[in-house]
Design a protein around this motif. Sequence first.
Motif, mmCIF file in Angstrom:
data_model
loop_
_atom_site.group_PDB
_atom_site.id
_atom_site.type_symbol
_atom_site.label_atom_id
_atom_site.label_comp_id
_atom_site.label_asym_id
_atom_site.label_seq_id
_atom_site.Cartn_x
_atom_site.Cartn_y
_atom_site.Cartn_z
ATOM 1 N N HIS A 1 -2.896 4.192 -8.489
ATOM 2 C CA HIS A 1 -2.501 4.114 -7.076
ATOM 3 C C HIS A 1 -3.689 3.976 -6.127
ATOM 4 C CE1 HIS A 1 -3.473 8.245 -5.749
ATOM 5 N NE2 HIS A 1 -2.825 8.748 -6.783
ATOM 6 N N GLU A 2 -4.893 4.124 -6.657
ATOM 7 C CA GLU A 2 -6.075 3.879 -5.835
ATOM 8 C C GLU A 2 -6.602 2.456 -5.995
ATOM 9 O OE1 GLU A 2 -8.845 6.938 -6.911
ATOM 10 O OE2 GLU A 2 -7.918 8.426 -5.578
ATOM 11 N N SER A 3 -5.985 1.690 -6.886
ATOM 12 C CA SER A 3 -6.430 0.318 -7.106
ATOM 13 C C SER A 3 -5.883 -0.608 -6.025
ATOM 14 C CB SER A 3 -5.952 -0.175 -8.478
ATOM 15 O OG SER A 3 -6.166 -1.566 -8.610
ATOM 16 N N GLU A 4 -6.713 -1.497 -5.526
ATOM 17 C CA GLU A 4 -6.267 -2.483 -4.535
ATOM 18 C C GLU A 4 -5.324 -3.519 -5.149
ATOM 19 O OE1 GLU A 4 -10.170 -2.507 -1.553
ATOM 20 O OE2 GLU A 4 -9.754 -4.221 -2.871
ATOM 21 N N GLU B 1 1.694 11.108 -10.561
ATOM 22 C CA GLU B 1 0.501 11.923 -10.799
ATOM 23 C C GLU B 1 0.849 13.405 -10.676
ATOM 24 O OE1 GLU B 1 -3.904 12.918 -8.893
ATOM 25 O OE2 GLU B 1 -2.701 11.269 -8.042
ATOM 26 N N LYS C 1 1.205 3.989 -3.138
ATOM 27 C CA LYS C 1 0.774 5.377 -2.958
ATOM 28 C C LYS C 1 1.916 6.344 -3.254
ATOM 29 C CE LYS C 1 -3.555 5.109 -1.802
ATOM 30 N NZ LYS C 1 -4.609 5.695 -2.667
ATOM 31 N N TYR D 1 0.816 -1.213 0.000
ATOM 32 C CA TYR D 1 0.000 0.000 0.000
ATOM 33 C C TYR D 1 0.849 1.262 0.000
ATOM 34 C CZ TYR D 1 -3.317 3.545 1.595
ATOM 35 O OH TYR D 1 -4.074 4.676 1.701
ATOM 36 N N GLN E 1 1.400 8.574 -6.588
ATOM 37 C CA GLN E 1 1.123 9.981 -6.327
ATOM 38 C C GLN E 1 2.240 10.877 -6.836
ATOM 39 O OE1 GLN E 1 0.296 10.062 -2.112
ATOM 40 N NE2 GLN E 1 -1.850 9.479 -2.406
ATOM 41 N N LYS F 1 -3.607 8.294 -10.940
ATOM 42 C CA LYS F 1 -4.493 8.332 -9.773
ATOM 43 C C LYS F 1 -5.305 7.044 -9.687
ATOM 44 C CE LYS F 1 -7.836 11.413 -7.491
ATOM 45 N NZ LYS F 1 -8.945 10.486 -7.259
ATOM 46 N N GLN F 2 -5.851 6.627 -10.819
ATOM 47 C CA GLN F 2 -6.620 5.385 -10.854
ATOM 48 C C GLN F 2 -5.741 4.206 -10.449
ATOM 49 O OE1 GLN F 2 -8.450 4.622 -14.668
ATOM 50 N NE2 GLN F 2 -9.063 2.537 -14.115
ATOM 51 N N GLU G 1 -4.666 11.359 -14.392
ATOM 52 C CA GLU G 1 -5.815 10.620 -13.863
ATOM 53 C C GLU G 1 -5.567 9.117 -13.909
ATOM 54 O OE1 GLU G 1 -8.726 11.515 -12.369
ATOM 55 O OE2 GLU G 1 -7.713 13.453 -12.217
#
Length: 279
Positions: A261-264, A227, A220, A216, A224, A258-259, A255
């Motif tokens: 680093h927000e993915s599990e 991004e 991130k 995690y 980030q 962003k998509q 974007e």
Amino acid sequence: MAQAASAPKAYFQGHDAAVLRSHASRTAQTSAAYLIPHLKPGFKILDCGCGPGTISVSLAELVPEGSVVGIEPAGVSSTVLENARKLAAEKDVDNVKFEIADIHNLQASFEAGSFDVVHAHQVLQHISDPVKALKEMRRVLKPDGILAVREGDFDGMTMYPDLPALHRWRQLHHEVAEASGGQPNAGRRLHAWARKAGFEPSKMIKSASLQSFMDYEGVKWWGQMWEERMRGTEFRKRALEGGKATEAELDEIAEGWKQWHESEDAWFTYTHGELLARV
């Protein structure tokens, strides 16, 4: 990556906050592990493209009876070397210093045979004539001295989810790098460049290592950072001015990061070529 001397145009990443966060995360242990077993306490080391000094300072800690000189070109922001000196002072490391010098013209600053090790991390990919730089690095090495270079290889990256925006990011990175005179797939070329610079293949040790972002925190941090680079750093400026991308396209790539680093399920690996070569 810290800017390579004598080629400020080629260092398209700039020294924005997001870039410097990446540079400041590097140490000898994370970025020069292939070199560490070959170090001796009294070695004199030249660190080309030292940036914020984190690798330089950690190398100095490994040669307590020796010394390290970290260099950056005249065009770099004075803040970069000021921060490096501040780091050394904070860590109470007094056998390291930071200077302005040109990697393509080291003879202007250092005598031949001055160093036991000349090191560069993520520098050669950003300069237009890496062979010339390697010749200068060879010139300032002592007999039996060690060249240590490590470079990323962008085509050696793997990622998941396999997002179209990140494929476009990698393509765009190539376009901007090559327009600036750089070579983003430098890792696979190190031994060939070194041979052209006069190093003997029989005295080379070639290796590779993998940098990964899977947990995690790592996902991130990496996602980030990129991004942010897409939204407002030197890279974005170069892409726009060179006509390589539009504002809308760069926003779409941001974007995409962003998509990602927000993915599990996010996964990213980055291959680095490494070379040790003796004079």
